[in-house]
Design a protein around this motif. Structure first.
Motif, PDB file in Angstrom:
ATOM      1  N   GLU A 702      34.275  49.165  34.643  1.00  0.00           N
ATOM      2  CA  GLU A 702      33.543  48.318  35.589  1.00  0.00           C
ATOM      3  C   GLU A 702      34.372  47.121  36.010  1.00  0.00           C
ATOM      4  OE1 GLU A 702      30.447  48.034  38.091  1.00  0.00           O
ATOM      5  OE2 GLU A 702      30.627  49.569  36.532  1.00  0.00           O
ATOM      6  N   ARG A 703      35.140  46.543  35.093  1.00  0.00           N
ATOM      7  CA  ARG A 703      35.984  45.400  35.464  1.00  0.00           C
ATOM      8  C   ARG A 703      37.054  45.824  36.456  1.00  0.00           C
ATOM      9  NH1 ARG A 703      38.490  41.613  30.857  1.00  0.00           N
ATOM     10  NH2 ARG A 703      36.257  41.154  30.658  1.00  0.00           N
ATOM     11  N   ALA A 704      37.633  46.995  36.271  1.00  0.00           N
ATOM     12  CA  ALA A 704      38.640  47.477  37.213  1.00  0.00           C
ATOM     13  C   ALA A 704      38.027  47.677  38.602  1.00  0.00           C
ATOM     14  CB  ALA A 704      39.247  48.784  36.705  1.00  0.00           C
ATOM     15  N   ILE A 705      36.834  48.269  38.647  1.00  0.00           N
ATOM     16  CA  ILE A 705      36.163  48.491  39.939  1.00  0.00           C
ATOM     17  C   ILE A 705      35.860  47.160  40.611  1.00  0.00           C
ATOM     18  CG2 ILE A 705      34.025  49.342  40.986  1.00  0.00           C
ATOM     19  CD1 ILE A 705      34.003  51.477  38.708  1.00  0.00           C
ATOM     20  N   ASN A 706      35.315  46.208  39.861  1.00  0.00           N
ATOM     21  CA  ASN A 706      34.949  44.916  40.446  1.00  0.00           C
ATOM     22  C   ASN A 706      36.181  44.142  40.907  1.00  0.00           C
ATOM     23  OD1 ASN A 706      32.226  45.392  39.973  1.00  0.00           O
ATOM     24  ND2 ASN A 706      32.279  44.451  37.947  1.00  0.00           N
ATOM     25  N   THR A 707      37.240  44.183  40.115  1.00  0.00           N
ATOM     26  CA  THR A 707      38.461  43.467  40.497  1.00  0.00           C
ATOM     27  C   THR A 707      39.047  44.057  41.785  1.00  0.00           C
ATOM     28  OG1 THR A 707      38.917  42.917  38.189  1.00  0.00           O
ATOM     29  CG2 THR A 707      40.750  42.767  39.734  1.00  0.00           C
ATOM     30  N   THR A 708      39.001  45.376  41.920  1.00  0.00           N
ATOM     31  CA  THR A 708      39.489  46.011  43.137  1.00  0.00           C
ATOM     32  C   THR A 708      38.653  45.569  44.346  1.00  0.00           C
ATOM     33  OG1 THR A 708      40.157  47.913  41.813  1.00  0.00           O
ATOM     34  CG2 THR A 708      40.091  48.219  44.189  1.00  0.00           C
ATOM     35  N   ARG A 709      37.346  45.479  44.165  1.00  0.00           N
ATOM     36  CA  ARG A 709      36.478  45.014  45.246  1.00  0.00           C
ATOM     37  C   ARG A 709      36.775  43.568  45.615  1.00  0.00           C
ATOM     38  NH1 ARG A 709      30.836  47.705  42.988  1.00  0.00           N
ATOM     39  NH2 ARG A 709      31.183  49.807  43.864  1.00  0.00           N
ATOM     40  N   PHE A 710      36.992  42.748  44.607  1.00  0.00           N
ATOM     41  CA  PHE A 710      37.359  41.359  44.879  1.00  0.00           C
ATOM     42  C   PHE A 710      38.665  41.294  45.676  1.00  0.00           C
ATOM     43  CE2 PHE A 710      35.063  39.832  40.792  1.00  0.00           C
ATOM     44  CZ  PHE A 710      33.865  39.756  41.481  1.00  0.00           C
ATOM     45  N   ALA A 711      39.638  42.105  45.254  1.00  0.00           N
ATOM     46  CA  ALA A 711      40.934  42.099  45.934  1.00  0.00           C
ATOM     47  C   ALA A 711      40.787  42.548  47.385  1.00  0.00           C
ATOM     48  CB  ALA A 711      41.916  42.998  45.187  1.00  0.00           C
ATOM     49  N   ARG A 712      39.932  43.544  47.641  1.00  0.00           N
ATOM     50  CA  ARG A 712      39.707  44.002  49.027  1.00  0.00           C
ATOM     51  C   ARG A 712      39.136  42.887  49.893  1.00  0.00           C
ATOM     52  NH1 ARG A 712      36.120  47.475  50.837  1.00  0.00           N
ATOM     53  NH2 ARG A 712      34.891  47.818  48.951  1.00  0.00           N
ATOM     54  N   GLN A 713      38.238  42.083  49.300  1.00  0.00           N
ATOM     55  CA  GLN A 713      37.552  41.056  50.072  1.00  0.00           C
ATOM     56  C   GLN A 713      38.387  39.802  50.280  1.00  0.00           C
ATOM     57  OE1 GLN A 713      34.497  41.145  51.590  1.00  0.00           O
ATOM     58  NE2 GLN A 713      34.467  43.331  51.072  1.00  0.00           N
ATOM     59  N   PHE A 714      39.220  39.468  49.298  1.00  0.00           N
ATOM     60  CA  PHE A 714      39.880  38.158  49.349  1.00  0.00           C
ATOM     61  C   PHE A 714      41.409  38.234  49.360  1.00  0.00           C
ATOM     62  CE2 PHE A 714      35.751  37.589  47.295  1.00  0.00           C
ATOM     63  CZ  PHE A 714      35.184  36.637  48.148  1.00  0.00           C
ATOM     64  N   ALA A 715      41.978  39.439  49.294  1.00  0.00           N
ATOM     65  CA  ALA A 715      43.442  39.575  49.372  1.00  0.00           C
ATOM     66  C   ALA A 715      43.800  40.530  50.501  1.00  0.00           C
ATOM     67  CB  ALA A 715      44.009  40.039  48.037  1.00  0.00           C
ATOM     68  N   TYR A 716      43.082  40.449  51.604  1.00  0.00           N
ATOM     69  CA  TYR A 716      43.401  41.247  52.791  1.00  0.00           C
ATOM     70  C   TYR A 716      44.649  40.679  53.454  1.00  0.00           C
ATOM     71  CZ  TYR A 716      40.754  37.392  54.920  1.00  0.00           C
ATOM     72  OH  TYR A 716      40.312  36.153  55.287  1.00  0.00           O
ATOM     73  N   ASP A 717      45.162  41.373  54.442  1.00  0.00           N
ATOM     74  CA  ASP A 717      46.463  41.018  55.002  1.00  0.00           C
ATOM     75  C   ASP A 717      46.505  39.618  55.576  1.00  0.00           C
ATOM     76  OD1 ASP A 717      47.451  43.427  54.253  1.00  0.00           O
ATOM     77  OD2 ASP A 717      47.235  44.387  56.211  1.00  0.00           O
ATOM     78  N   GLU A 718      45.394  39.167  56.185  1.00  0.00           N
ATOM     79  CA  GLU A 718      45.375  37.838  56.816  1.00  0.00           C
ATOM     80  C   GLU A 718      44.693  36.799  55.932  1.00  0.00           C
ATOM     81  OE1 GLU A 718      43.897  40.514  58.275  1.00  0.00           O
ATOM     82  OE2 GLU A 718      45.598  41.157  59.489  1.00  0.00           O
ATOM     83  N   ALA A 719      44.675  37.018  54.645  1.00  0.00           N
ATOM     84  CA  ALA A 719      43.938  36.126  53.754  1.00  0.00           C
ATOM     85  C   ALA A 719      44.500  34.712  53.789  1.00  0.00           C
ATOM     86  CB  ALA A 719      43.998  36.662  52.320  1.00  0.00           C
ATOM     87  N   SER A 720      43.588  33.745  53.781  1.00  0.00           N
ATOM     88  CA  SER A 720      43.973  32.331  53.767  1.00  0.00           C
ATOM     89  C   SER A 720      44.216  31.871  52.336  1.00  0.00           C
ATOM     90  CB  SER A 720      42.859  31.485  54.384  1.00  0.00           C
ATOM     91  OG  SER A 720      41.697  31.557  53.566  1.00  0.00           O
TER      92      SER A 720
END
Length: 849
Positions: A702-720
């Motif tokens: 579950e931690r791996a799944i959640n961390t991946t979701r976090f990364a998708r939301q906040f480490a996208y290509d144009e992330a601030s």
């Protein structure tokens, strides 16, 4: 049960005061006892445990003299310690018809029985247990009692508990009754009387044990000074007798429970943990050939003895109740082949029928050659003409009971019906029913329960009670538990006591005049064979541990988002650039996760409050913690009291009303700390066996799944910078990042740290590596020699993460990684916790241990 009129109403306070005057000036403790007893008086015509026919009983005087040596403040402190232990240990029960658990209502004072009184009670119970064993042996064997007219055939055939499939089956282990219980009360002659027999699957022994643990700790010195007989020798003898009943030296014993929604599930877990047995449900078991096996994560394992807490008719849907989901298909056939010992034997509940009570005195003389040593309530079974006419002619003098159960046919009440309290039409309806089908009814003498002292706001008051005592069959005969399970009613005119009717429980102290043995259930060190593995892990328990880990990780992810939302909303109010956009992104994620409603969008405070506490939102922190609590309920025998306490405190905290935004953030932070405490307990205190691995696998997946979701939301290509900073906060990597890179968050290093770094305990790669190690340590379930699907997926994932580069982790790649992780979690579940026709794992039926 009536007393003579000159005995009624004697006050204990007056007696105590008289004794004090005779001895001169009373001591402070004597004055305190007299004050407690000032308003204590026997109820008219009712026997009382404290006040006998000649005044206060010596055992109670001795107890209260020692109890009064404690100051009022110390007494309240110890009462509070007892209540706190119950709450922290999660000692609960289910009231009939209620889904929620209630805290166990333990009275602060024990019921006291002196040694001589106990010997009289024990002799009667042991004789009764032996008599009922002989009756069962005949009813399911030769049938001479019915053939000779000692018992009317209708009295047996009318009972749903008389199981024809069991007729002629000799009980494996040699006994029909392994555990017998009786509800008793003080009779009008001062002796103990039997109120009812419990032969089906007697409950209460586990609660008696828990009551003893609580009071003996709260009043340790008093308990020791009173020379209270210990319970451990009884449980040791019972455990050893079950072991001896099996046909191999080291049998595997299970406690068969209906499940966590059973009224007394906590007791089942307590017994399993204390006796060292496996707690199993019907779905955990499978029949193959002439044996019963447990479904475990290592395949099927032979089970030798079942201590059942499931009613007989529900044990086997093939031969008994076809609608039951609580039993094991084929169990009765295994009994025929002597493949498993079941305690108590199916069908033993037939002896609980009130229709049989009137025949026991003659049966005792016939089978044992002696009179009953302990009387029971006078009972008239209306299946016989003379008894029926007697009941109808004096209807107001009887309590009308169901002949074969607590429910009276034709009436909704769960218990006896008093004709004197019925309306004229109901009275005529009852009469007609008894005339038409008297076999279903029994009339019993009206009984008011005897009383005992309880603590009531600094005073002592008499309350009616029922005592349940237990006897266990051993190779050397029956042994009594020195104590029992006491239930106390609040109503002074109570005629029966049930835990669902607002009753309290009490510990029962059998007090000796000499020092008692302090033996425990722990075996002598020179008789123990060294083991390092706790035993088999049923698939259901592994499933629950896996999901417990997943629910707790989901709750942690939601709470981290709530805390981050509150922080960014505060920063946005202070004019911090980018904070508002990050807050909006967090809100969208919480809505997508089902933690908050769509209607709350663009209202950060409302989103945070819902995500923390909304009961109707399946992804809220409260809902997820409660899901973890429900799952943990099914694991009571495997979780330490500290672990259970942490989960309970989290649920209570999130259920409390929170007044403002700061309160939301504070509650989220405190609950996150408690989640960390639980993780620490699991890491440091759980044995590294299969159970711990499945809990860890649930958390890691579950931690791996959640961390991946976090990364998708906040480490996208144009992330601030604010996006990346939020990701580091959510995955708890701020300190690690700052120590490695002395600059503001940069996309590639942040992605690498959160997703690919195998040295970071919060990264996806670290979780996948841990999953690989756990899966590799579990037994293979196929005999092909090929790598199994969970390990194949985990190895592929680890390879992908090992060879990936941070620059390539775009949103699409992260989404694919998330789907692969979900597939791995599903593969673990379907492989180790199968449901349906594949659950028996036929490839593992050879060489079963």
């Amino acid at each position: 049960m009536a007393a003579t009129s000159d005995e009624a109403g004697q006050g204990a306070g007056q007696a105590a005061a008289g004794q004090a005057q005779a001895a001169g000036r009373p001591r402070p403790s004597q004055r305190r006892v007299a004050q407690w007893m000032r308003d204590y008086a026997r109820l008219p015509g009712i026997p009382d445990e404290y006040i006998g026919s000649e005044g206060p009983r010596a055992v109670w005087t001795r107890f209260f003299d020692a109890f009064a040596a404690l100051s009022p403040a110390e007494i309240e402190r110890r009462f509070g310690a007892a209540d706190r232990h119950l709450r922290e240990a999660g000692v609960t029960y289910h009231a009939p018809g209620e889904a929620a658990e209630r805290l166990w209502p333990l009275s602060h004072l024990p019921l006291l029985i002196d040694e001589a009184d106990w010997l009289q009670l024990s002799a009667g119970i042991v004789q009764r247990a032996e008599l009922l064993e002989l009756v069962l042996r005949d009813l399911y064997g030769e049938g001479r009692l019915i053939a000779d007219g000692a018992i009317p055939a209708a009295a047996i055939a009318g009972s749903a508990e008389y199981l024809r499939p069991v007729c002629g089956v000799k009980p494996p282990g040699g006994r029909y009754l392994s555990l017998y219980a009786a509800d008793v009360g003080r009779g009008p002659d001062g002796r103990w009387w039997v109120l009812s027999d419990r032969t089906q699957a007697p409950s209460g022994a586990g609660y008696a044990l828990e009551n003893r643990l609580v009071l003996s700790r709260a009043f340790a010195s008093l308990y020791k000074s009173m020379n209270v007989e210990r319970l451990a020798p009884f449980f040791e003898a019972f455990r050893d007798s079950l072991r001896a009943s099996a046909d191999r030296d080291e049998p595997r014993i299970g406690v068969l429970t209906p499940g966590s929604f059973s009224e007394t599930y906590f007791e089942h877990a307590t017994l399993a943990r204390y006796l060292g047995f496996l707690l199993v449900e019907g779905d955990d078991l499978a029949v193959s050939g002439d044996r019963v096996h447990i479904r475990t994560v290592a395949g099927l394992k032979r089970l030798d003895v079942l201590l059942r807490r499931v009613d007989s008719n529900s044990l086997d849907p093939l031969e008994l109740d076809a609608s039951s989901h609580l039993g094991v298909p084929g169990l009765i056939d295994v009994l025929r082949k002597s493949g498993v010992v079941v305690a108590n034997m199916p069908g033993s509940g037939v002896l609980e029928a009130r229709a049989l009570l009137g025949f026991l005195p003659s049966l005792c003389r016939r089978l044992l050659g002696e009179d009953l040593k302990m009387p029971h309530i006078a009972t008239w079974w209306c299946g016989q003409k003379a008894a029926r006419e007697e009941v109808l002619s004096r209807l107001d003098d009887f309590a009308i009971e169901g002949a074969y159960g607590r429910t009276v046919p034709g009436f909704a009440s769960h218990g006896p019906v008093l004709a004197s309290e019925l309306s004229p039409s109901e009275r005529e309806q009852l009469k007609a029913a008894i005339r038409d089908r008297g076999i279903d009814y029994a009339g019993q003498e009206l009984v008011r329960l005897s009383t005992m002292p309880v603590w009531d706001h600094g005073r002592l008051a008499p309350r009616p009670f029922v005592l349940r005592v237990f006897a266990a069959a051993t190779p050397d005969g029956w042994i009594m538990m020195p104590g029992g399970f006491c239930r106390i009613a609040e109503q002074l005119d109570a005629r029966a006591v049930s835990m669902g009717d607002g009753a309290r429980a009490a510990d029962v102290w059998v007090v000796s005049d000499k020092e008692v043995s302090t033996r425990t259930l722990l075996p002598a060190s020179d008789t123990v064979r060294i083991r390092r593995i706790a035993g088999v892990l049923p698939s259901r328990a592994a499933d629950n541990l896996f999901w417990l880990g997943r629910y707790l990780e989901r709750a942690e992810a939601t709470l981290r988002l709530v805390r981050a939302l509150g922080t960014h909303q505060r920063d946005a109010g202070e004019g911090a650039p980018g904070a508002l956009q990050v807050a909006e992104r967090i809100q969208r994620l919480l809505v997508a996760w089902g933690a908050a409603s769509q209607n709350a969008r663009m209202q950060p405070a409302k989103v945070a409050a819902e995500a923390l506490q909304a009961e109707e939102r399946f992804g809220s922190g409260l809902n997820l913690v409660r899901a973890a609590q429900r799952t943990a309920t099914s694991l009571r025998e495997r979780l330490s009291p500290d672990a259970w306490q942490v989960i309970t405190e989290m649920a209570e905290r999130l259920a409390n009303e929170i007044e403002d935004d700061d309160g939301v953030i504070s509650a989220a932070e405190l609950t996150l700390q408690e989640l960390a405490s639980f993780a620490g307990l699991a890491q440091e205190n759980m044995n590294r066996a299969a159970g711990w691995r499945f809990l860890e696998m649930g958390r890691r997946a579950e931690r791996a799944i959640n961390t991946t979701r976090f990364a998708r939301q906040f480490a996208y290509d144009e992330a601030s910078d604010e996006d990346l900073d939020t990701l580091l906060t959510l995955v708890d990597c701020q300190i690690t990042y700052r120590s490695r890179y002395l600059l503001a968050p940069v996309l590639a290093p942040v992605r690498d740290l959160a997703v690919l770094d195998p040295y970071n305990p919060r990264s996806v790669a670290f979780q996948v590596q841990a999953l690989n190690e756990h899966i590799a340590s579990l037994p293979a379930l196929k005999e092909t020699g090929l790598i199994e699907r969970p390990q194949r997926l985990a190895v592929a994932l680890q390879s992908t993460l090992t060879t990936a580069e941070a620059a390539s982790l775009d949103t699409k790649t992260l989404f694919g990684l998330e789907q692969d992780l979900l597939s791995l979690a599903d593969a673990i579940g379907s492989h180790y916790f199968p449901h349906g026709p594949n659950a028996s794992r036929p490839e593992k039926l050879t060489g079963l241990a």
